[in-house]
Design a protein around this motif. Structure first.
Motif: not given
Length: 475
Positions: A202-224, A384-385, A452-455
Motif C-alpha cells: 500500500k505504501v509509496t514514498i514521495i519526498a516533498p518539494s518546492i516550487d522555484p516560482f512560488a513567491t517564497k522562493n523567487l530570486d531577489l536582488d540584495a537592494d530589493r 521543507l524550511t 535543483h537536482g532533487q527537490f
C-alpha cells in the motif's frame, strides 16, 4: 469545509530552469495520469489553507496539476479548538514527543469522529463514485472509512514521522490505526516513518518539494530585499523606497505594507549586520528557545556584527496549531530576561498571516538578507524550511534528524548537528562558519545545486502523477 482556491500554473515556465529532458518527463507523466483518471476529480483535504508545509505543497502541486488538465480541488477542514488541540497532541506523539501530555481516550476519539462527521456532510454532496481523495496528516485520517463507503479511491498521506519508535509514537499510531488501515493507499515522505503494520504493497514514498516560482522562493536582488525589510520595520538604517511589489497567487500585483509591530520588543537589527536566521512555526519541536539560548549565551564567540533573528507566523493566523501562542509567549519571556547586550543582538519576528502572499514575500526577503540559515529542530518530518533555505544559496546549519538528512550531506551542501540538544556545539558550529566566508559561500552554492537536482516540484509532480496512474488507474 472551506474550499481553497487553486490557481492553474503552466509547467512550461519550469523548462528554462530544469531543461527540456526533465520537462518532457513531466509532460508524459501528467498525460498518463490524466488518462488513468479520466473524468474523475482529485480531491486533496488537509487541516488549513495556509501556514505550514502541507499548504505550501498543495498550492504548488494542485496548481501545476490543474495547469496539466487534472481536475484538482482542495478542501480544508473545519474544526474547533478541542479538535486541533487533540490532533496537535497526536502530531507530537507520532514525532516521539509527549506534547501537552493529554489523553487519547474514548472521549477524545468521540470528539475527533464527531468533528469529522460534521465535515463529511459537505463531502457527501460533492463527491462522485470514481473520484480520488488524498487526505493529509492526522487531522483527516478519521475520514477514511466513511469516504470508502462513497465509492471513491482514498489515499492518506503522512507528512510526519520519527526516526525511532518509542512509547509515544506507538500511542499516536494506535489512535490513527483504525482509520489508516482502511485506506486504499498511503504515502509517506520517508520509508523509516512507515509503521510496520501498514502492508508494504500500500505504501509509496514521495519526498516533498518546492516550487522555484512560488513567491517564497523567487530570486531577489540584495537592494530589493533590503527595501522590503525596511518597509516592514525589520531593518534599521536601510535606504527607503525601492521595489516593494510582489505577485499574488492569482497573478495580481501588490505592495508590502508599512509595519512597525512585527518585532516582539526591541529595535530592528542594523542593515549592515550579519544575520543568523531561523524561520519556523512557534512549535516546541522547532526549539526556537534553544536557538535563542545558544546564541545569546555565546555572544563573545560570534563576530561583533552578528545578530540572530527568529521568524515565525503571527500565532492568531494558524488555527490548526494551538501550541503556537504558548511557545511564542515562552520565547518572548525568555528574551525579556536577557541582558541588554543580548537583547540588542537577538530579535523575535511574527509575520502577519492575514495576507499569505505578503507573508511569503517577507519570508523570502529575510532569507535573502540572511548570512546563515538555521533549522535546529529537535524532531523533524521532512523539513521543507530546510529545502527553502538551501534554495537561497545561503549556508544552512540544521539538525541531523528526519528528512533533513535526506537533503544535506554534512560538510558538502550544509552542516548537520549530530545532537540538536547540544547548545555549545551548535554555537561553536555557527561561530566557526561566520568566520569562514569561503566555506559559507561554497556550502550555499552546493545546497542550491542539491535542491535543483532533487527537490524541485517537477520531480514531485512526476511521482504524484505516477501514483495516480499506478495506484488509482489500476484500482
Amino acid at each position: 469545509m472551506q474550499e481553497v482556491d487553486v490557481y492553474p500554473k503552466s509547467s512550461e515556465r519550469l523548462t528554462p530552469l530544469i531543461g527540456a529532458e526533465r520537462a518532457e518527463r513531466l509532460r508524459l507523466a501528467a498525460d498518463q495520469a490524466g488518462q488513468a483518471i479520466a473524468g474523475a476529480t482529485v480531491w486533496n483535504i488537509n487541516a488549513t489553507a495556509h501556514g505550514g508545509g502541507v499548504a505550501e505543497i498543495l498550492t504548488s502541486l494542485l496548481g501545476y496539476g490543474q495547469g496539466a488538465g487534472l481536475d484538482s480541488r482542495w478542501l480544508a477542514l473545519d474544526g474547533d479548538d478541542d479538535f486541533f488541540a487533540l490532533t496537535k497532541r497526536i502530531h507530537n506523539l507520532i514525532h516521539g514527543s509527549s506534547g501537552d501530555g493529554g489523553p487519547l481516550g474514548p472521549r477524545e476519539r468521540r470528539h475527533y469522529e464527531r468533528v469529522l462527521e460534521e465535515n463529511l456532510s459537505d463531502l457527501r454532496l460533492q463527491m462522485r463514485p470514481g473520484d480520488v481523495v488524498l487526505l493529509h496528516d492526522p487531522q483527516t485520517a478519521g475520514l477514511i472509512p466513511s469516504l470508502r463507503g462513497l465509492g471513491v479511491f482514498v489515499g492518506w498521506r503522512s507528512h510526519i514521522g520519527a526516526d525511532t519508535v518509542n512509547q509515544q509514537t506507538d500511542q499516536g499510531w494506535a489512535f490513527l490505526r483504525p482509520y489508516v488501515e482502511h485506506a486504499d493507499a498511503v504515502v509517506f515522505s520517508r520509508q523509516r516513518f512507515v509503521p510496520d503494520w501498514i502492508p508494504a504493497g500500500k505504501v509509496t514514498i514521495i519526498a516533498p518539494s518546492i516550487d522555484p516560482f512560488a513567491t517564497k522562493n523567487l530570486d531577489l536582488d540584495a537592494d530589493r530585499a533590503r527595501a522590503v525589510l525596511a518597509q516592514a520595520g525589520l531593518l534599521s538604517g536601510a535606504k527607503a523606497g525601492g521595489d516593494l511589489s510582489f505577485q499574488r497567487g492569482d497573478g495580481a500585483r501588490a505592495e508590502v505594507r508599512r509595519s512597525d509591530n512585527l518585532l516582539v520588543g526591541g529595535a530592528a537589527p542594523p542593515a549592515e549586520a550579519r544575520l543568523a536566521v531561523q524561520v519556523s512555526r512557534w512549535d516546541r519541536l522547532k526549539d526556537m528557545g534553544g536557538v535563542l539560548s545558544a546564541f545569546t549565551e555565546h555572544l563573545d564567540a560570534m563576530p561583533d556584527d552578528t545578530h540572530l533573528m527568529l521568524v515565525g507566523p503571527a500565532v492568531d493566523g494558524v488555527g490548526d496549531d494551538p501550541e503556537g501562542a504558548e511557545v511564542l509567549a515562552e520565547c518572548t519571556e525568555q528574551w525579556h530576561r536577557l541582558p541588554r547586550p543580548a537583547q540588542e543582538r537577538s530579535h523575535l519576528v511574527t509575520l502577519p498571516m492575514d495576507d499569505v502572499d505578503e507573508n511569503a514575500h517577507l519570508t523570502n526577503a529575510i532569507r535573502h538578507h540572511a548570512t546563515v540559515l538555521l533549522q535546529k529542530s529537535l524532531v523533524e518530518g521532512f523539513g521543507l524550511t530546510v529545502t527553502e533555505a538551501l534554495w537561497r544559496a545561503r549556508p544552512v546549519i540544521a539538525s541531523a534528524i528526519g528528512g533533513i538528512t535526506d537533503q544535506i550531506s554534512d560538510g558538502e551542501d550544509g552542516l548537520l548537528l549530530p545532537d540538536p540538544g547540544n547548545l555549545d556545539a551548535f554555537a561553536d558550529t555557527l561561530a566557526r562558519l561566520l568566520y569562514d566566508d569561503e566555506r559559507a559561500d561554497r556550502l550555499g552554492q552546493a545546497g542550491r545545486a542539491r535542491v535543483h537536482g532533487q527537490f524541485l516540484v517537477d520531480r514531485h509532480l512526476i511521482q504524484y502523477a505516477d501514483w495516480l496512474a499506478d495506484r488509482v488507474g489500476n484500482s
